[in-house]
Design a protein around this motif. Structure first.
Motif, PDB file in Angstrom:
ATOM      1  N   ARG A 127       0.058  10.108  -7.975  1.00 23.00           N
ATOM      2  CA  ARG A 127      -1.083   9.400  -8.525  1.00 23.00           C
ATOM      3  C   ARG A 127      -0.656   8.853  -9.350  1.00 23.00           C
ATOM      4  NH1 ARG A 127      -6.861  12.403  -7.127  1.00 23.00           N
ATOM      5  NH2 ARG A 127      -7.194  10.068  -7.320  1.00 23.00           N
ATOM      6  N   HIS A 187      -9.699   7.031  -0.149  1.00 24.63           N
ATOM      7  CA  HIS A 187     -10.295   7.784  -0.492  1.00 24.63           C
ATOM      8  C   HIS A 187     -10.337   9.332   0.522  1.00 24.63           C
ATOM      9  CE1 HIS A 187     -10.800  12.448  -3.400  1.00 24.63           C
ATOM     10  NE2 HIS A 187     -10.407  12.248  -2.322  1.00 24.63           N
ATOM     11  N   PHE A 200       1.752   5.797  -9.505  1.00 26.14           N
ATOM     12  CA  PHE A 200       0.404   4.402  -8.529  1.00 26.14           C
ATOM     13  C   PHE A 200      -0.300   3.526 -10.323  1.00 26.14           C
ATOM     14  CE2 PHE A 200       0.720   6.675  -3.905  1.00 26.14           C
ATOM     15  CZ  PHE A 200       0.891   5.058  -3.703  1.00 26.14           C
ATOM     16  N   ARG A 201      -0.360   4.432 -10.436  1.00 26.50           N
ATOM     17  CA  ARG A 201      -0.837   4.023 -12.000  1.00 26.50           C
ATOM     18  C   ARG A 201       0.344   3.611 -12.934  1.00 26.50           C
ATOM     19  NH1 ARG A 201      -4.094   9.467 -11.623  1.00 26.50           N
ATOM     20  NH2 ARG A 201      -3.025   9.572 -13.308  1.00 26.50           N
ATOM     21  N   TYR A 239      -3.176   3.587  -2.332  1.00 23.82           N
ATOM     22  CA  TYR A 239      -3.345   3.004  -3.456  1.00 23.82           C
ATOM     23  C   TYR A 239      -2.740   1.960  -2.894  1.00 23.82           C
ATOM     24  CZ  TYR A 239      -4.301   6.554  -7.297  1.00 23.82           C
ATOM     25  OH  TYR A 239      -4.589   7.735  -7.837  1.00 23.82           O
ATOM     26  N   GLU A 288       0.927  -1.449  -0.170  1.00 26.45           N
ATOM     27  CA  GLU A 288       0.149   0.034  -0.051  1.00 26.45           C
ATOM     28  C   GLU A 288       1.105   0.846  -0.001  1.00 26.45           C
ATOM     29  OE1 GLU A 288      -2.587  -0.113   3.377  1.00 26.45           O
ATOM     30  OE2 GLU A 288      -3.994  -1.645   2.462  1.00 26.45           O
ATOM     31  N   TYR A 323      -0.664   0.163  -9.273  1.00 28.30           N
ATOM     32  CA  TYR A 323      -1.160   0.040  -8.206  1.00 28.30           C
ATOM     33  C   TYR A 323      -2.977   0.428  -8.519  1.00 28.30           C
ATOM     34  CZ  TYR A 323       2.893  -0.769  -5.133  1.00 28.30           C
ATOM     35  OH  TYR A 323       3.598  -0.704  -4.619  1.00 28.30           O
ATOM     36  N   ALA A 324      -4.036  -0.169  -7.856  1.00 29.49           N
ATOM     37  CA  ALA A 324      -5.677   0.295  -8.001  1.00 29.49           C
ATOM     38  C   ALA A 324      -5.632   1.106  -6.906  1.00 29.49           C
ATOM     39  CB  ALA A 324      -6.079  -0.366  -7.966  1.00 29.49           C
ATOM     40  N   LYS A 325      -6.484   2.735  -7.135  1.00 27.25           N
ATOM     41  CA  LYS A 325      -6.562   3.547  -6.580  1.00 27.25           C
ATOM     42  C   LYS A 325      -8.208   2.633  -5.653  1.00 27.25           C
ATOM     43  CE  LYS A 325      -9.692   7.549  -5.590  1.00 27.25           C
ATOM     44  NZ  LYS A 325      -9.969   8.885  -5.513  1.00 27.25           N
ATOM     45  N   GLU A 326      -7.736   2.864  -3.705  1.00 31.90           N
ATOM     46  CA  GLU A 326      -8.532   1.928  -2.865  1.00 31.90           C
ATOM     47  C   GLU A 326      -9.802   2.386  -1.926  1.00 31.90           C
ATOM     48  OE1 GLU A 326      -6.416  -2.607  -2.696  1.00 31.90           O
ATOM     49  OE2 GLU A 326      -6.247  -1.318  -1.038  1.00 31.90           O
ATOM     50  N   PRO A 376      -9.477  -3.306  -9.908  1.00 33.66           N
ATOM     51  CA  PRO A 376     -10.250  -2.051  -9.780  1.00 33.66           C
ATOM     52  C   PRO A 376     -10.807  -3.581  -8.658  1.00 33.66           C
ATOM     53  CG  PRO A 376     -10.892  -2.541 -11.508  1.00 33.66           C
ATOM     54  CD  PRO A 376     -10.020  -3.845 -11.491  1.00 33.66           C
ATOM     55  N   THR A 412       0.574   5.588  -0.020  1.00 31.27           N
ATOM     56  CA  THR A 412      -0.514   6.784   0.306  1.00 31.27           C
ATOM     57  C   THR A 412      -0.263   8.182  -0.638  1.00 31.27           C
ATOM     58  OG1 THR A 412      -1.905   5.755   2.109  1.00 31.27           O
ATOM     59  CG2 THR A 412      -2.765   7.772   1.903  1.00 31.27           C
TER      60      THR A 412
END
Length: 176
Positions: A125, A138, A128-129, A156, A114, A133-136, A170, A116
C-alpha cells in the motif's frame, strides 16, 4: 544497487518455478504448485498477447517478478512479487514506477493502470502511494487467505494525466 527489468521467456520456466515455489508469499491466496506453474508457463500464460512478465533484476540477481495483464484493455492490471531476501529495500517502488512508465509509454491507448492488494499488506500500500496511485476501492472480505480466512482487498489506480503531471487525483468519496 543496480535495478534492471528483463522480459520473461519460456526458457526461464525452471527459474520461474523456483522463484514462485521456494519462498513464502504471505499476501497471495495460495501456495504455488511447481507443476501448475510449469504448465501455465508452457501454455503461454506469462507471455501472450494480453500478458507480459518481467524479472526485476537487482545487481544481476532475480529479485522480483512483474506480471502485466489485460494489455489489450484500456486499464491493464499488474501483479508484483518481490523475493523474501529483497523485501524492504525499495524494489517495490522502483518496480511500480518502472511498470507505470513502461505501460504508459508502450501502450498509448491506455488511460489508467490498476492494482489490488490485501488491506494488511502495508508495504505494498505504501508502494502504491509513493508511486502516485490513488486508492479507489475497498472490497470487504474478498481476498481469500492461505489460512482460509477472507481478507479485505484494496484497489489502487493511476491515471495517465496524473502520471504526466506528477499529481494524484483522488476519487470523490462523497458523491452520494
Amino acid at each position: 544497487m543496480r535495478i534492471e527489468f528483463a522480459r520473461f521467456s519460456l526458457d526461464d520456466a525452471d527459474l520461474l518455478v523456483d522463484f514462485l515455489t521456494r519462498q513464502e508469499w504471505p499476501f497471495h491466496a495460495s501456495t504455488q504448485d511447481p507443476e501448475a506453474v510449469r504448465s501455465r508457463a508452457a501454455d503461454g500464460l506469462y507471455d501472450n498477447e494480453e500478458t507480459r512478465t518481467f524479472w526485476v533484476l537487482a545487481d544481476g540477481q532475480r529479485a522480483g517478478l512483474i506480471r502485466l495483464q489485460d494489455l489489450a484493455d484500456d486499464t491493464p492490471l499488474f501483479d508484483l512479487r518481490i523475493g523474501q531476501e529483497w523485501r524492504g529495500r525499495g524494489l517495490g517502488t522502483k518496480a511500480v514506477t518502472w511498470l507505470t512508465g513502461h505501460l504508459f509509454t508502450e501502450l498509448p491507448h491506455i488511460n489508467r493502470i490498476e492494482g489490488t492488494t490485501r488491506q494488511d499488506n502495508h508495504a505494498m500500500r505504501a508502494v502504491f502511494r509513493k508511486s502516485g496511485y490513488a486508492k479507489e476501492a475497498h472490497y470487504r472480505e474478498s481476498w481469500p487467505g492461505q489460512d482460509g480466512r477472507p481478507y479485505d482487498a484494496v484497489g489502487y489506480a493511476i491515471l495517465r494525466r496524473d502520471w504526466l503531471s506528477g499529481t494524484v487525483t483522488p476519487p470523490d468519496w462523497h458523491d452520494d
